[in-house]
Design a protein around this motif. Structure first.
Motif, PDB file in Angstrom:
ATOM      1  N   GLU A 198       0.835  -1.195   0.000  1.00  0.00           N
ATOM      2  CA  GLU A 198       0.000   0.000   0.000  1.00  0.00           C
ATOM      3  C   GLU A 198       0.872   1.248   0.000  1.00  0.00           C
ATOM      4  N   LEU A 199       0.383   2.300  -0.632  1.00  0.00           N
ATOM      5  CA  LEU A 199       1.089   3.577  -0.639  1.00  0.00           C
ATOM      6  C   LEU A 199       0.858   4.303   0.677  1.00  0.00           C
ATOM      7  N   ALA A 200       1.839   5.066   1.073  1.00  0.00           N
ATOM      8  CA  ALA A 200       1.690   5.895   2.266  1.00  0.00           C
ATOM      9  C   ALA A 200       0.713   7.024   1.967  1.00  0.00           C
ATOM     10  N   ASP A 201       0.176   7.643   3.022  1.00  0.00           N
ATOM     11  CA  ASP A 201      -0.798   8.720   2.830  1.00  0.00           C
ATOM     12  C   ASP A 201      -0.187   9.900   2.067  1.00  0.00           C
ATOM     13  N   GLU A 202       1.087  10.199   2.328  1.00  0.00           N
ATOM     14  CA  GLU A 202       1.748  11.300   1.616  1.00  0.00           C
ATOM     15  C   GLU A 202       1.854  10.999   0.133  1.00  0.00           C
ATOM     16  N   ALA A 203       2.211   9.759  -0.200  1.00  0.00           N
ATOM     17  CA  ALA A 203       2.337   9.371  -1.605  1.00  0.00           C
ATOM     18  C   ALA A 203       0.973   9.403  -2.294  1.00  0.00           C
ATOM     19  N   LYS A 204      -0.077   8.981  -1.588  1.00  0.00           N
ATOM     20  CA  LYS A 204      -1.418   9.032  -2.169  1.00  0.00           C
ATOM     21  C   LYS A 204      -1.851  10.472  -2.439  1.00  0.00           C
ATOM     22  N   LYS A 255       0.077  12.936  -3.219  1.00  0.00           N
ATOM     23  CA  LYS A 255       0.851  13.499  -4.324  1.00  0.00           C
ATOM     24  C   LYS A 255       0.410  12.982  -5.685  1.00  0.00           C
ATOM     25  N   LEU A 256      -0.364  11.893  -5.739  1.00  0.00           N
ATOM     26  CA  LEU A 256      -0.811  11.349  -7.016  1.00  0.00           C
ATOM     27  C   LEU A 256      -1.714  12.347  -7.734  1.00  0.00           C
ATOM     28  N   ARG A 257      -1.477  12.507  -9.020  1.00  0.00           N
ATOM     29  CA  ARG A 257      -2.267  13.447  -9.816  1.00  0.00           C
ATOM     30  C   ARG A 257      -3.206  12.670 -10.734  1.00  0.00           C
ATOM     31  N   ILE A 258      -4.243  13.327 -11.190  1.00  0.00           N
ATOM     32  CA  ILE A 258      -5.165  12.726 -12.153  1.00  0.00           C
ATOM     33  C   ILE A 258      -4.465  12.728 -13.515  1.00  0.00           C
ATOM     34  N   ARG A 259      -4.491  11.570 -14.202  1.00  0.00           N
ATOM     35  CA  ARG A 259      -3.725  11.388 -15.430  1.00  0.00           C
ATOM     36  C   ARG A 259      -4.071  12.408 -16.509  1.00  0.00           C
ATOM     37  N   SER A 260      -5.339  12.625 -16.772  1.00  0.00           N
ATOM     38  CA  SER A 260      -5.721  13.530 -17.868  1.00  0.00           C
ATOM     39  C   SER A 260      -5.250  14.956 -17.605  1.00  0.00           C
ATOM     40  N   GLU A 261      -5.338  15.387 -16.342  1.00  0.00           N
ATOM     41  CA  GLU A 261      -4.878  16.733 -15.999  1.00  0.00           C
ATOM     42  C   GLU A 261      -3.363  16.841 -16.133  1.00  0.00           C
ATOM     43  N   MET A 262      -2.648  15.790 -15.722  1.00  0.00           N
ATOM     44  CA  MET A 262      -1.196  15.806 -15.825  1.00  0.00           C
ATOM     45  C   MET A 262      -0.745  15.835 -17.283  1.00  0.00           C
ATOM     46  N   ALA A 309      -8.469   8.218 -11.978  1.00  0.00           N
ATOM     47  CA  ALA A 309      -9.479   9.062 -11.333  1.00  0.00           C
ATOM     48  C   ALA A 309      -9.328   8.925  -9.827  1.00  0.00           C
ATOM     49  N   GLU A 310     -10.061   9.739  -9.105  1.00  0.00           N
ATOM     50  CA  GLU A 310     -10.025   9.684  -7.647  1.00  0.00           C
ATOM     51  C   GLU A 310     -10.523   8.319  -7.187  1.00  0.00           C
ATOM     52  N   GLY A 311      -9.776   7.672  -6.326  1.00  0.00           N
ATOM     53  CA  GLY A 311     -10.166   6.364  -5.824  1.00  0.00           C
ATOM     54  C   GLY A 311      -9.617   5.201  -6.620  1.00  0.00           C
ATOM     55  N   SER A 312      -8.971   5.439  -7.759  1.00  0.00           N
ATOM     56  CA  SER A 312      -8.396   4.346  -8.536  1.00  0.00           C
ATOM     57  C   SER A 312      -6.945   4.123  -8.140  1.00  0.00           C
ATOM     58  N   ARG A 313      -6.396   3.011  -8.590  1.00  0.00           N
ATOM     59  CA  ARG A 313      -5.018   2.675  -8.263  1.00  0.00           C
ATOM     60  C   ARG A 313      -4.053   3.426  -9.183  1.00  0.00           C
ATOM     61  N   PRO A 314      -2.805   3.654  -8.748  1.00  0.00           N
ATOM     62  CA  PRO A 314      -1.848   4.395  -9.573  1.00  0.00           C
ATOM     63  C   PRO A 314      -1.395   3.595 -10.787  1.00  0.00           C
ATOM     64  N   ASP A 315      -0.996   4.311 -11.831  1.00  0.00           N
ATOM     65  CA  ASP A 315      -0.474   3.678 -13.037  1.00  0.00           C
ATOM     66  C   ASP A 315       0.860   3.014 -12.736  1.00  0.00           C
ATOM     67  N   THR A 340       1.086   3.123 -18.591  1.00  0.00           N
ATOM     68  CA  THR A 340       0.754   1.706 -18.463  1.00  0.00           C
ATOM     69  C   THR A 340      -0.200   1.598 -17.290  1.00  0.00           C
ATOM     70  N   PRO A 341      -1.451   1.204 -17.542  1.00  0.00           N
ATOM     71  CA  PRO A 341      -2.430   1.173 -16.434  1.00  0.00           C
ATOM     72  C   PRO A 341      -2.095   0.067 -15.442  1.00  0.00           C
ATOM     73  N   PRO A 342      -2.665   0.136 -14.245  1.00  0.00           N
ATOM     74  CA  PRO A 342      -2.427  -0.919 -13.250  1.00  0.00           C
ATOM     75  C   PRO A 342      -3.066  -2.226 -13.699  1.00  0.00           C
ATOM     76  N   ASP A 343      -2.611  -3.320 -13.082  1.00  0.00           N
ATOM     77  CA  ASP A 343      -3.201  -4.622 -13.390  1.00  0.00           C
ATOM     78  C   ASP A 343      -4.682  -4.610 -13.022  1.00  0.00           C
ATOM     79  N   PRO A 344      -5.529  -5.248 -13.827  1.00  0.00           N
ATOM     80  CA  PRO A 344      -6.958  -5.273 -13.485  1.00  0.00           C
ATOM     81  C   PRO A 344      -7.191  -6.061 -12.207  1.00  0.00           C
ATOM     82  N   LEU A 345      -8.178  -5.641 -11.445  1.00  0.00           N
ATOM     83  CA  LEU A 345      -8.544  -6.366 -10.231  1.00  0.00           C
ATOM     84  C   LEU A 345      -9.175  -7.685 -10.624  1.00  0.00           C
TER      85      LEU A 345
END
Length: 157
Positions: free
Chosen positions: A67-73, A75-82, A127-133, A151-156
């Motif tokens: 799991e990512l730390a709260d700080e790392a979460k 800092k994650l940006r939305i892909r389309s905006e980035m 998007a908000e709530g999704s896993r990082p790329d 490269t998107p994350p592995d599908p659940l």
């Protein structure tokens, strides 16, 4: 006569190929993972191997993803905006926005000025709530961003 022989031989062959312990197809994901770990001792590679070998394997058997730390979460940006903010910007702007790349590559040796920066660490998500790329690739031509690949994350499962 041939049909009769085939009718007897086919079920016997199918039964022999599905007997546990005779081949890779009959092994459970946990068995494959344990064998891989005893050979290579690399957890990430063994998980990928098991998931490629048995597509419907349960990920929970192999252990949880880190799991990512709260700080790392945060800092994650939305892909389309980035992507929108980085297109046509220079390398200094990209470095200030998302940091040093994990890997730098020259794309075309015969066409000078094409470079690609690869980020393996989590930088953005869909998007908000999704896993990082898994990976972000930023392609530069003459010092300006021309393409941002992901490269998107592995599908659940």
């Amino acid at each position: 006569m041939r049909f009769f022989a085939l009718a007897i031989l086919l079920p016997t062959l199918l039964h022999c190929s599905l007997v546990p312990g005779t081949g890779r197809e009959a092994k459970t994901p946990k068995q494959l993972f344990e064998e891989c770990m005893s050979t290579f001792s690399d957890e990430a590679k063994c998980k990928n191997f098991v998931l490629k070998s048995i597509p419907d394997a349960d990920i929970d058997i192999l252990g949880k993803q880190p799991e990512l730390a709260d700080e790392a979460k945060a800092k994650l940006r939305i892909r389309s905006e980035m992507v929108h903010s980085l297109l046509y910007q220079n390398q200094l702007y990209v470095k200030n926005q998302i940091g040093e790349p994990d890997e730098k590559m020259t794309i075309n040796n015969w066409a000078p000025g094409m470079e690609e920066w690869v980020y393996h660490r989590p930088i953005c998500k869909y998007a908000e709530g999704s896993r990082p790329d898994k990976e972000i690739r930023i392609r530069f031509q003459r010092g300006a961003v021309v393409k941002v690949l992901h490269t998107p994350p592995d599908p659940l499962r």
